[in-house]
Design an enzyme around this catalytic site. Structure first.
Site, PDB file in Angstrom:
ATOM      1  N   GLU A   9      31.189  29.493  41.927  1.00  0.00           N
ATOM      2  CA  GLU A   9      31.410  29.842  43.327  1.00  0.00           C
ATOM      3  C   GLU A   9      30.185  30.492  43.960  1.00  0.00           C
ATOM      4  OE1 GLU A   9      34.740  32.309  45.839  1.00  0.00           O
ATOM      5  OE2 GLU A   9      35.291  30.885  44.300  1.00  0.00           O
ATOM      6  N   ASP A 110      36.230  30.480  41.647  1.00  0.00           N
ATOM      7  CA  ASP A 110      37.307  31.437  41.404  1.00  0.00           C
ATOM      8  C   ASP A 110      38.639  30.707  41.276  1.00  0.00           C
ATOM      9  OD1 ASP A 110      35.622  33.567  41.411  1.00  0.00           O
ATOM     10  OD2 ASP A 110      36.212  34.355  43.364  1.00  0.00           O
ATOM     11  N   TYR A 327      40.318  39.716  37.327  1.00  0.00           N
ATOM     12  CA  TYR A 327      40.305  39.130  38.668  1.00  0.00           C
ATOM     13  C   TYR A 327      41.131  39.974  39.640  1.00  0.00           C
ATOM     14  CZ  TYR A 327      40.376  35.520  42.250  1.00  0.00           C
ATOM     15  OH  TYR A 327      40.226  34.826  43.423  1.00  0.00           O
TER      16      TYR A 327
END
Length: 792
Positions: A9, A110, A327
């Site tokens: 990303e 992600d 995360y």
């Protein structure tokens, strides 16, 4: 040579993949070795084309008006364009996706809806057909990356996620582009103070969120305080002294609103003998609070440290990039069963001060496996520390504070419940009843993880005494009872009333939302849900997503719909007028301020993700709603004409701070409306476009994304260079005068954002002649500039 292409990303993520896989070679926008090529997206490289691209402008004109609307491209007709500032990196991805060397592609963005979308946009535009796999991980540790590479998901497994990402983008475009233009053409004006249009921005999530704030303000304005009286009595028993509060056993929640009645009760009981008619003692437990999801983390950090929602997300993202936490963009407070064997490693990573003593004791307990910890998860599990040891002294203070919250919450679930001795006494005097409550801590259990004054905070947010739902007033009541010891009286004991007191009180209006309160209200589509376990069960029908709600609040502040006063949010006149207009004059548009309706759209989007609802069906419902509202606006115009709303107030210091903060981290606002406002900052997608380092609190200001690697560009003494220079990025634009002019910081920002500076006046040619021009990129990656004399 046959190689595997991994698309991350952002550059920081790509570097972590490279470190884990032993990839050390570097190219212009990628990393490589004989087995892998690793490149990155720098957030969204593409954006949806503006409505004018679908219009016959010669027929409908360039001026905003209802006659140009609606513009509703079919699902397969939406077009995306390459952003000018990220074109070079797109070309890098395109090159490798088409390369004959690449035999397999791995999407490593992600692991969420927006991360999947920014990859899918590029994949679809390039038209790549190579075998595709999905890397799905919840932390950037070497262990997690290698495990994820060994358990790659097939590309087909995330087709629903891609469809939902497109559904979110297309729906926001339909609502935002059409209704912002429609509402502005009727209710907008020209702001003579700011010298720009007063745009009436409408968004699928933004507008119902504004409605929550406006309606709360109306409740406060319409509130009529009611006076009531509380009677408390002091009693003397053989075993000791205690106090009790009057209540009506036939109507437990009855309030005394008549002073004469209160005085009569006080007079009847003053100095009278009494009797204990009930005396109960029992042990009750208090379980550790649930692990953090992003919303509960934001609420706690806001309450403890005064952080805004946007700030918490920024700090959490930086901690994730540093491999300190898992995360952060998660709406789940549980861990999956397959993590049970791994939890001791997460615990051992915390074995340092100030946690070492707690970790050592936690290791004497078994791994937590109860349903408050191990349960069904959504896309990502709760936020916990990773298996990497964090050097706390190297973290900026704000990041260290946030990490401490996460670390202690994780430690707490290893410990047993706290135990209390709870006492309740009911005393009767002159046929009136008084209740006394006491609560003594017997065993601190999980509370030993917290300092004494901090132990109340997690308790107030979540946990359940003996499994029962606890409301706010119950929490306050328990805190008042804390450490209140009552004498060991028994049923039937005689007592003497020594004092009776009447306190006059009044009911309080509802409180204005703080950012934390608003996040919880958005999560539950306006419903007040205090119990965290129930809150976890009712996810999926809220306003926006856990990752996008902070940006929605920031957008409302920046667009002048709300303002922040200390910790609370209040609507401006502009915001209030908009909601009043929709609620009272535009019944079809009322769905825009219905939290339940918007929550249902979010739920339907989740069904698209699961493959249970076709994207075309979802979009048809969106299109029908937009058409009804546009038709209603036409009818309004015919009946009332144009009626401008109030303009936004002057920007406060808080608004200016929000605007500055939002330049650091670009999260999806789920509202595309401000793309139509030429003077407003565009909402650019779901991720940090200038890399992970942009989230850091300290250090030089990042002026924009580096054209070479995507990290932030900073100002130095002799030029503007990439902050990633230590890792080898050589991008720099020197401050050497160009025809007598030195590039300013503002001009550099414009270059990085738009690809050109504003018009610069007063350049001097070699012959001494003065001229005006813009500076544009000749070779962005190498910092080379050239003049542009067409200033349009």
């Amino acid at each position: 040579m046959e190689r595997i292409l991994i698309i991350a990303e952002k550059p920081a993520q790509a570097r972590e993949y490279a470190a884990a896989l032993g990839v050390k070679g570097k190219g212009q926008g990628w990393l490589e070795n004989d087995q892998y090529v690793i490149t990155w997206c720098i957030g969204h490289l593409l954006e949806l084309e503006r409505p004018e691209g679908y219009m016959d402008l010669e027929h409908v004109g360039k001026r905003w008006s209802l006659k140009r609307l609606p513009v509703l491209p079919a699902v397969d007709s939406f077009r995306r364009t390459i952003k000018s500032q990220t074109r070079q990196q797109f070309q890098v991805l395109q090159k490798w996706l088409k390369s004959s060397e690449i035999t397999q592609v791995i999407c490593g963005t992600d692991a969420d809806r927006e991360g999947q979308l920014l990859f899918q946009e590029v994949w679809d535009l390039v038209g790549c057909t190579k075998p595709l796999s999905r890397l799905w991980i919840s932390s950037l540790t070497r262990e997690a990356i290698l495990e994820g590479m060994n358990q790659l998901r097939p590309g087909q497994a995330v087709e629903g996620l891609s469809a939902a990402g497109n559904g979110r983008a297309f729906a926001d475009w339909d609502f935002g582009m059409n209704l912002t233009e429609g509402f502005t053409s009727l209710f907008g004006s020209f702001d003579t103070v700011r010298k720009k249009p007063n745009v009436v921005s409408i968004g699928r999530v933004q507008t119902p969120t504004l409605a929550l704030i406006v309606r709360r303000e109306w409740e406060i304005e319409q509130f009529v305080a009611e006076t009531y009286f509380e009677i408390s009595a002091a009693f003397s028993a053989e075993q000791g002294q205690y106090t009790g509060r009057w209540f009506d056993p036939a109507q437990e929640n009855r309030r005394l609103t008549d002073r004469e009645t209160a005085e009569h009760i006080a007079a009847r009981t003053q100095g009278q003998p009494g009797k204990i008619i009930r005396a109960e003692q029992k042990k009750v437990s208090e379980a550790p609070p649930l692990l953090f999801d992003l919303t509960s983390l934001t609420v706690t950090a806001s309450r403890r440290f005064g952080f805004s929602a946007e700030k918490v997300l920024e700090l959490a993202q930086s901690l994730y990039d540093k491999k300190a936490i898992t995360y952060p963009r998660t709406d789940c407070a549980y861990l999956p069963a397959d993590m049970i064997p791994k939890l001791p490693a997460h615990l051992k990573a915390l074995r340092q001060e100030p946690y070492q003593e707690n970790v050592d004791e936690a290791m004497t307990y078994s791994v937590p496996q109860n349903k408050r910890v191990i349960n069904t998860i959504t896309a990502h599990h709760a936020i916990i520390p990773t298996t990497e040891t964090v050097h706390l002294n190297k973290l900026p203070e704000a990041e260290r504070q946030l990490f401490d919250l996460i670390a202690r919450r994780f430690l707490a679930v290893w410990f047993p419940p706290a135990w209390y001795q709870q006492t309740e006494i009911v005393t009767e005097a002159a046929q009136e009843h008084f209740r006394s409550k006491g609560r003594i801590l017997l065993s601190s259990g999980w509370k030993m993880v917290y300092d004494f004054e901090d132990a109340q905070d997690p308790q107030a947010e979540s946990s359940g005494t003996t499994g029962k739902t606890r409301r706010k007033n119950k929490n306050r009541e328990n805190q008042q009872e804390e450490n209140t010891e009552l004498p060991a009286v028994s049923q039937g004991d005689s007592v003497q009333t020594t004092e009776v007191r009447i306190d006059e009180k009044s009911t309080k209006p509802p409180k204005r939302f703080t950012q934390g309160d608003l996040l919880k209200a958005m999560e539950s589509a306006g419903k007040q849900i205090e119990d965290d376990v129930l809150r976890q069960q009712l996810k999926g029908k809220g306003l926006g997503t856990v990752a996008t709600r902070p940006a929605i609040i920031e957008n409302l502040l920046q667009r002048g719909y709300i303002r922040q006063e200390q910790k609370t949010l209040r609507p401006t006149e502009k915001g209030t007028q908009l909601i009043s207009l929709i609620q009272n004059r535009l019944p079809h548009a009322a769905l825009l301020i219905s939290a339940e309706m918007t929550g249902q759209l979010e739920y339907d989007l989740a069904q698209v993700e699961k493959g249970e609802l076709a994207l075309e069906k979802y979009m048809s419902e969106v299109e029908e709603a937009v058409i009804r509202i546009i038709n209603e606006l036409r009818a309004y115009e015919q009946k009332y004409g144009k009626t401008p709303l109030a303009q936004a107030p002057a920007r406060s210091a808080r608004s200016a701070e929000s605007a500055k903060s939002s330049k650091k981290v670009h999260t999806s606002s789920e509202d595309q409306s401000d793309q139509t406002d030429k003077s407003a900052k565009k909402t650019k997608g779901a991720k940090e476009e200038n890399g992970s380092s942009a989230a850091r609190e300290s250090g030089p200001e990042k002026l924009g994304p580096c054209p070479r690697c995507g990290e932030g560009v900073i100002e130095g003494n002799k030029g503007y260079g990439c902050s990633n220079w230590k890792s080898g990025c050589g991008f720099v634009v020197w401050k050497t005068p160009i025809c007598g002019k030195t590039l300013s910081q503002a001009q550099m920002k414009s270059l990085l954002k738009k690809g050109k500076t504003p018009l610069i006046k007063g350049f001097k040619s070699k012959s001494g002649k003065s001229f005006n021009a813009c500076l544009v990129w000749e070779d962005a990656a190498n910092g080379k500039l050239k003049f542009a004399f067409n200033h349009d």
